[in-house]
Scaffold this motif. Structure first.
Motif, short mmCIF file in Angstrom:
data_model
loop_
_atom_site.label_atom_id
_atom_site.label_comp_id
_atom_site.label_asym_id
_atom_site.label_seq_id
_atom_site.Cartn_x
_atom_site.Cartn_y
_atom_site.Cartn_z
N ALA A 1 0.81 -1.22 0.00
CA ALA A 1 0.00 0.00 0.00
C ALA A 1 0.85 1.27 0.00
CB ALA A 1 -0.94 0.00 1.21
N GLN A 2 2.14 1.14 0.31
CA GLN A 2 3.03 2.31 0.33
C GLN A 2 3.62 2.63 -1.04
OE1 GLN A 2 5.93 2.30 3.63
NE2 GLN A 2 4.91 0.45 4.38
N VAL A 3 3.45 1.73 -2.00
CA VAL A 3 4.04 1.92 -3.33
C VAL A 3 3.35 3.08 -4.05
CG1 VAL A 3 4.42 0.88 -5.59
CG2 VAL A 3 4.71 -0.50 -3.51
N ARG A 4 4.14 3.92 -4.66
CA ARG A 4 3.62 5.04 -5.44
C ARG A 4 4.19 4.99 -6.86
NH1 ARG A 4 0.88 4.69 -1.80
NH2 ARG A 4 0.33 6.21 -0.18
N GLY A 5 3.37 5.39 -7.81
CA GLY A 5 3.84 5.46 -9.18
C GLY A 5 4.76 6.64 -9.40
N PHE A 6 5.69 6.49 -10.33
CA PHE A 6 6.55 7.62 -10.67
C PHE A 6 5.80 8.59 -11.57
CE2 PHE A 6 10.16 4.54 -9.96
CZ PHE A 6 10.71 5.23 -8.88
N PRO A 7 6.00 9.88 -11.37
CA PRO A 7 5.38 10.86 -12.27
C PRO A 7 5.76 10.58 -13.72
CG PRO A 7 6.34 11.96 -10.36
CD PRO A 7 6.78 10.52 -10.30
N GLY A 8 4.79 10.73 -14.59
CA GLY A 8 5.03 10.55 -16.01
C GLY A 8 4.80 9.15 -16.52
N ARG B 1 2.09 7.14 -16.49
CA ARG B 1 0.86 7.00 -17.29
C ARG B 1 0.97 7.79 -18.60
NH1 ARG B 1 -4.29 5.33 -17.18
NH2 ARG B 1 -5.77 6.50 -18.47
N GLU B 2 1.49 9.00 -18.52
CA GLU B 2 1.59 9.83 -19.71
C GLU B 2 2.50 9.20 -20.77
OE1 GLU B 2 0.22 12.18 -16.31
OE2 GLU B 2 1.91 10.82 -16.61
N LEU B 3 3.60 8.60 -20.33
CA LEU B 3 4.51 7.95 -21.26
C LEU B 3 3.83 6.79 -21.97
CD1 LEU B 3 7.31 7.41 -22.48
CD2 LEU B 3 7.86 6.10 -20.41
N LEU C 1 0.34 -2.78 -8.25
CA LEU C 1 1.42 -1.98 -8.82
C LEU C 1 0.92 -1.19 -10.03
CD1 LEU C 1 4.36 -4.56 -8.64
CD2 LEU C 1 3.85 -2.71 -7.03
N LYS C 2 0.10 -1.82 -10.86
CA LYS C 2 -0.47 -1.12 -12.01
C LYS C 2 -1.37 0.03 -11.56
CE LYS C 2 -2.25 -4.75 -14.04
NZ LYS C 2 -3.00 -5.54 -15.05
N GLN C 3 -2.14 -0.20 -10.52
CA GLN C 3 -3.00 0.87 -10.00
C GLN C 3 -2.16 2.02 -9.45
OE1 GLN C 3 -5.62 -1.03 -7.22
NE2 GLN C 3 -6.87 -1.98 -8.81
N ALA C 4 -1.06 1.69 -8.78
CA ALA C 4 -0.19 2.74 -8.23
C ALA C 4 0.36 3.63 -9.34
CB ALA C 4 0.94 2.11 -7.43
N ALA C 5 0.68 3.02 -10.48
CA ALA C 5 1.20 3.78 -11.62
C ALA C 5 0.10 4.34 -12.50
CB ALA C 5 2.12 2.89 -12.45
N ALA C 6 -1.16 4.01 -12.19
CA ALA C 6 -2.33 4.46 -12.97
C ALA C 6 -2.24 4.02 -14.42
CB ALA C 6 -2.49 5.98 -12.87
N ILE C 7 -1.83 2.76 -14.63
CA ILE C 7 -1.66 2.25 -16.00
C ILE C 7 -2.48 0.99 -16.25
CG2 ILE C 7 0.64 3.24 -16.27
CD1 ILE C 7 1.74 0.38 -15.65
N ILE D 1 -2.37 -1.51 -20.67
CA ILE D 1 -1.38 -2.55 -20.92
C ILE D 1 -1.95 -3.63 -21.84
CG2 ILE D 1 0.10 -4.27 -19.82
CD1 ILE D 1 0.75 -1.27 -19.24
N ASP D 2 -1.18 -3.99 -22.87
CA ASP D 2 -1.61 -5.03 -23.81
C ASP D 2 -1.40 -6.43 -23.24
OD1 ASP D 2 -2.39 -3.52 -26.27
OD2 ASP D 2 -0.34 -2.77 -26.06
N ASP D 3 -0.30 -6.62 -22.51
CA ASP D 3 -0.04 -7.94 -21.94
C ASP D 3 0.92 -7.79 -20.78
OD1 ASP D 3 -0.17 -10.74 -21.62
OD2 ASP D 3 -0.17 -11.02 -23.80
N GLU D 4 1.03 -8.83 -19.98
CA GLU D 4 1.92 -8.78 -18.82
C GLU D 4 2.45 -10.17 -18.52
OE1 GLU D 4 -1.58 -8.83 -15.41
OE2 GLU D 4 -1.19 -6.98 -16.55
N ILE D 5 3.72 -10.20 -18.14
CA ILE D 5 4.39 -11.44 -17.76
C ILE D 5 5.00 -11.21 -16.38
CG2 ILE D 5 6.17 -13.13 -18.34
CD1 ILE D 5 4.05 -13.01 -20.44
N THR D 6 4.75 -12.13 -15.46
CA THR D 6 5.34 -12.05 -14.13
C THR D 6 6.24 -13.26 -13.90
OG1 THR D 6 3.66 -13.34 -12.94
CG2 THR D 6 3.18 -11.00 -13.34
#
Length: 224
Positions: A87-94, A96-98, A123-129, A133-138
């Motif tokens: 819950a402490q994770v924050r997205g870096f500015p830019g 989502r825009e990138l 993590l995706k929510q923290a970055a607002a993205i 995203i088209d796909d994701e691999i973990t």
């Protein structure tokens, strides 16, 4: 101009799109201490970006790992991180825009991360993205995490690319760069994960920028 047109960008997540490297290091140190294993925070932090399948053997001797169980330690770390740190994770500015700009210009965008799948949604929510995203691999999707190439080769396959040179990686750690090179991918480095330029250059990264906002500022020369 590039001789082979880029069609996809593969993003690492932790330290690249979200500010989480220190939190991961703290969670690993706390978890290891709970099993009686004391390690310096800086020693752990230097290995963030690896999956647990590589990080633990680098930090814990084989006999101790065998006695406790690598899966047991990794599961405890995951539970602790999700309970006390996620819950402490924050997205870096830019960030989502990138990614919005890349999508608008027709690029496919995939996440290729050593994170566990249970963590990625947050993590995706923290970055607002999460809607971009088209796909994701973990790490859960492959047998071996970074710095092995499996995560990136799986992303290339998922996106249906006919040549790895049609994609490029954006990552913050030497482990991203090593995995990318082993998958025959170029890697753009970012400093926002806290790794030194020298460590990135040592593994072949030649283009290094501060963060997603800096990538946006240099968008045309990188992706135009």
């Amino acid at each position: 101009m590039r001789t082979l047109a880029l069609t996809a960008v593969l993003f690492d997540v932790d330290g690249t799109l979200v500010d989480s490297v220190d939190l991961h290091a703290q969670a690993w140190r706390e978890t290891l201490a709970g099993f009686g294993i004391e390690r310096d925070l800086a020693e752990i932090r230097a290995r963030i970006g690896m999956g647990g399948d590589h990080l633990l053997p680098a930090l814990v001797d084989q006999a101790t790992l065998a006695a406790i169980g690598e899966a047991t330690i990794s599961a405890a770390r995951g539970e602790l991180f999700r309970a006390d740190y996620l819950a402490q994770v924050r997205g870096f500015p830019g960030a989502r825009e990138l990614i919005m700009r890349l999508r608008e210009d027709g690029y496919a965008v995939a996440l290729a991360t050593s994170a566990q799948s249970e963590e990625l949604a947050a993590l995706k929510q923290a970055a607002a993205i999460d809607d971009l995203i088209d796909d994701e691999i973990t790490a859960d999707d492959v047998t071996s995490s970074k710095p092995d190439p499996d995560i990136f080769t799986a992303a290339i396959d998922r996106l249906g690319l006919d040549d790895p040179h049609r994609a490029i990686v954006v990552g913050d750690s030497p482990w991203d760069a090593l995995a990318a090179a082993r998958a025959r991918l170029a890697c753009i480095g970012v400093r926002c994960g806290g790794f030194a330029d020298a460590d990135l250059r040592r593994v072949g990264v030649t283009q290094i920028y501060d963060d997603p906002t800096d990538l946006l500022a240099h968008y045309d020369e990188l992706f135009g």
